[in-house]
Design an enzyme around this catalytic site. Structure first.
Site, PDB file in Angstrom:
ATOM      1  CB  CYS A 171       3.305  50.973   6.532  1.00  0.00           C
ATOM      2  SG  CYS A 171       5.029  51.447   6.248  1.00  0.00           S
TER       3      CYS A 171
ATOM      4  CB  CYS B 250       7.447  47.552   5.841  1.00  0.00           C
ATOM      5  SG  CYS B 250       7.474  48.743   7.195  1.00  0.00           S
TER       6      CYS B 250
ATOM      7  CG  ASP C  78     -18.122  19.244 -19.961  1.00  0.00           C
ATOM      8  OD1 ASP C  78     -18.322  18.800 -21.101  1.00  0.00           O
ATOM      9  OD2 ASP C  78     -17.960  18.521 -18.962  1.00  0.00           O
TER      10      ASP C  78
END
Length: 758
Positions: free
Chosen positions: A7, A10, A436
């Site tokens: 989770c 953790c 460009d």
């Protein structure tokens, strides 16, 4: 790789431990199980591993890059992936099946009072005991490991919920009157508030069952989100057929060296990036660039490793090997993008880090409140257990990484390589795109765009005669005329004799008994009307005009230039429809820039700008409050790409441009640019929906559980469903297809040419 995480709490624990080390900055991804760590060179890697292990998790270092494995990245299946290797059994699946067989009778008997036979509760206790102990052991184990390190995670909540439900049931059975023969227990969607006869064995088995099922489905879904990376890894060739002095032998791909010649037979993949030395074939690049059309390859053609040879035999000279191949760079970009975090995910992780301790506090408070208010002990315990079970930080932890996994994988399939989640966030906010011209809006190659003949002349014959002379010249315009004549597939070019060249003016030679001269028009007024108009039109539109004279008589005018990419107009139109303002910045002349801008409907044009001028333009636009993206392909674009809020490079461009960019478009199709904008908006929208659900779910269910309105069994089901819904919502990105936004009106002429190149 970091193992054992379940989770977001953790994740927070691992990151906190690592970031406490001096000079270390760590980001941990729950969905991939990978940690991205910036650390001083003097810090031993073993110390990083030991730090993760001291936090209660497993850790391993990535394999060092070598010629044999540098081009292959491991698939991002995520931690604790439930997909076993072929021919092996999956322990997680076995545990789930045993849990289901033991839990099903307990759930049925507890929910259907009519089936509750004499002493049914003792059978349920016998079946529930192994579930509460063995099936839930991974949760108990990780919870104990976390407690040893002074941390609480999702596993702590699950473990406490199972232990509390089972312990209360044992108390009710052995000392609370629930164990008497003939006892029946009515089923209710809401917790019972009666005496101690009610048992919660159904919650004790339902919590492990639903959580194990949810994590199994969740892990498989995470594995599928990383399938694009797995597909890229599978493209890499394992060996190469090398040709040495006419002798052929297969060698491992790790032994292939730059300069080696290798063969690619029909149906085989190109071993590494290189240049075709001999042979002609069609290559399938769809899995690398997303381009569905086969690409013709012949002597001098550059090819990329992983391309599928669908035609003849090719001999290729290796130019790049190992980690620097295009396939390796694509794989590395996708992998790095999937390990990053967005701002909203970092916020979610911060919330999740304090979420579990807060839930434990709420649960204890609820228990004390109900007992202090005089409620039955059963009701108080039920509410406290429901709070523990229903709380779900998993959805918070998975909201962003699963969406990024799916989006970056899908982007790679569409030819969009994203450097990280910050690039997706920036792309969504962009309102101005500086484009460009040469190599971005145009092909970057000179080509024949028009042929105007004198009255009664034949264009095919004229260009054939011109090409017969020009093929002896090294001028770029000569190469374009020759390539055009060869592509017409008319009569073969004739042999030219007595070739002479006036530098910068013209070339001439005898072709089939006629004196043919090809060069720049000198005296426009002396030309016939149609040819004079063609020369003037070419000048206005920024094209290069070449006059072909046969036996001293003007025969035709060939107009050459840098053609627009086939879908440039539609791409610019789609950008405008998306609310982005296109700006052109080019080193070409004013006439050339205005010509292409007029074709594309771009009004903001900056011509004859130097590289530093492009960067200054971007800086000025940013000072005006705009969010600026720059699209380029050349070395002269690198400074502007780095200055922009978001740099986008064409993969066919220079390495300096690609290195300075945040996003790389691997397809030659400029339509990929608006596709990238669509993908970014779709991804961020998906993440917001995920987080809205994750936060909203807890805001609703935790108070319901606290006031005793949620049965622990249904709390467990809701908790598992929460994480699963987040993952499934993210998986929709794997099948996302860009909308064209309607077919834009296109001008009659799209192939406008330009005289200069950048």
């Amino acid at each position: 790789m970091v193992g054992g995480m379940t989770c977001a709490a953790c994740v927070g624990r691992v990151e906190k431990k690592l970031n406490r080390l001096e000079g270390v900055s760590a980001t941990v991804n729950l969905a991939t199980g990978r940690a991205r760590i910036d650390h001083p060179v003097s810090l031993p890697l073993e110390k990083l591993v030991a730090t993760v292990e001291r936090a209660g998790f497993t850790a391993s270092l990535p394999e060092p890059a070598s010629p044999s494995n540098a081009h292959v990245a491991p698939p991002a299946g995520g931690p604790d992936s439930p997909t076993p290797r072929e021919g092996t059994r999956d322990p997680a699946w076995d545990r789930l099946m045993v849990t289901l067989l033991l839990s099903a009778p307990v759930l049925v008997l507890s929910m259907v009072p009519a089936w509750q036979f004499r002493n049914w509760q003792w059978l349920c206790l016998t079946l529930a005991a192994p579930v509460a102990a063995w099936s839930a052991w991974p949760f108990h184990q990780r919870a104990l490991r976390g407690l040893r390190h002074g941390e609480a995670t999702m596993d702590t909540l699950v473990s406490l919920g199972v232990a509390a439900s089972f312990s209360w049931s044992c108390y009710a059975l052995f000392g609370g009157g629930a164990g008497v023969p003939g006892m029946t227990m009515p089923f209710s969607l809401l917790p019972e508030s009666g005496g101690t006869a009610h048992i919660y064995l159904e919650a004790a088995v339902a919590v492990p069952l639903f959580v194990l099922t949810g994590r199994m489905l969740e892990s498989r879904a995470r594995h599928r989100t990383g399938s694009a990376l797995s597909s890229l890894a599978e493209l890499a060739a394992k060996d190469a057929l090398v040709s040495v002095n006419g002798n052929e032998r297969r060698i491992p791909i790790g032994d292939l060296q730059v300069g080696d010649h290798f063969l690619v037979r029909p149906g085989e993949r190109v071993a590494t990036d290189g240049t075709v030395v001999e042979g002609n074939s069609a290559l399938d690049l769809s899995l690398i660039t997303g381009e569905s059309r086969p690409v013709e390859a012949g002597p001098g053609t550059r090819v990329v490793g992983g391309a599928l040879n669908s035609g003849g035999l090719l001999q290729v000279r290796a130019s790049v090997v190992g980690a620097e191949t295009q396939l390796a760079r694509i794989t590395r970009l996708v992998e790095e993008a999937q390990t990053g975090k967005t701002k909203v995910q970092r916020l979610a992780d911060s919330v999740a880090a304090v979420f579990v301790p807060a839930v434990l506090t709420v649960s204890v408070t609820v228990l004390g409140f109900w007992l202090g208010a005089g409620a039955a002990a059963q009701s108080a315990v039920t509410a406290a257990v429901a709070v523990l079970v229903v709380a779900c930080p998993c959805a918070l932890g998975l909201a962003t990484p699963t969406a990024l996994l799916a989006a970056t994988g899908r982007g790679a399939q569409l030819g969009i390589l994203v450097s990280g989640p910050r690039a997706l966030e920036s792309l969504r906010r962009v309102d101005t795109v500086v484009l460009d011209k040469t190599g971005t809006l145009t092909t970057g190659r000179m080509s024949v765009l028009g042929i105007t003949t004198a009255d009664g002349g034949d264009a095919v014959t004229s260009v054939r005669l011109a090409a017969s002379v020009e093929r002896a010249s090294t001028h770029p315009l000569a190469a374009a005329i020759t390539a055009h004549a060869v592509g017409l597939e008319a009569q073969p070019l004739a042999r030219a004799t007595d070739f002479t060249e006036v530098p910068g003016q013209a070339v001439q030679a005898n072709v089939e008994g006629r004196l043919v001269e090809v060069g720049r028009p000198v005296d426009e007024e002396s030309l016939p009307g149609t040819l004079r108009d063609a020369v003037r039109t070419a000048g206005k539109e920024g094209r290069s005009a070449v006059l072909v004279t046969v036996d001293g008589i003007p025969d035709s005018v060939i107009s050459l230039g840098d053609a627009l990419r086939s879908d440039t107009y539609r791409a610019v139109d789609r950008l405008r429809r998306l609310g982005l303002d296109p700006v052109m910045a080019t080193g070409d002349s004013e006439a050339t820039a205005r010509a292409v801008a007029g074709q594309l409907g771009i009004t903001d044009v900056h011509a004859a700008v130097r590289p530093e001028d492009k960067a200054a333009l971007v800086k000025r636009l940013k000072e005006e409050g705009r969010q600026v993206a720059v699209v380029g392909d050349g070395v002269n674009d690198a400074a502007a790409l780095a200055e922009a809020d978001l740099g986008i490079a064409m993969s066919s461009g220079a390495d300096a441009a690609i290195g300075a960019a945040d996003i790389t478009l691997t397809r030659e199709d400029i339509q990929t640019l608006p596709d990238a904008v669509h993908l970014a908006r779709q991804t961020l929208g998906t993440i917001r929906i995920n987080l809205l659900w994750a936060f909203g779910y807890n805001l609703v269910t935790v108070p319901l559980a606290a006031v005793g309105l949620l049965n622990p069994m249904f709390a467990a089901a809701a908790m598992s469903a929460s994480s699963l819904l987040v993952v499934c919502n993210s998986l929709r990105l794997r099948t996302w297809s860009p909308a064209t936004g309607g077919r834009a009106h296109q001008p009659s002429r799209l192939n406008t040419g330009f005289q200069e190149t950048e």
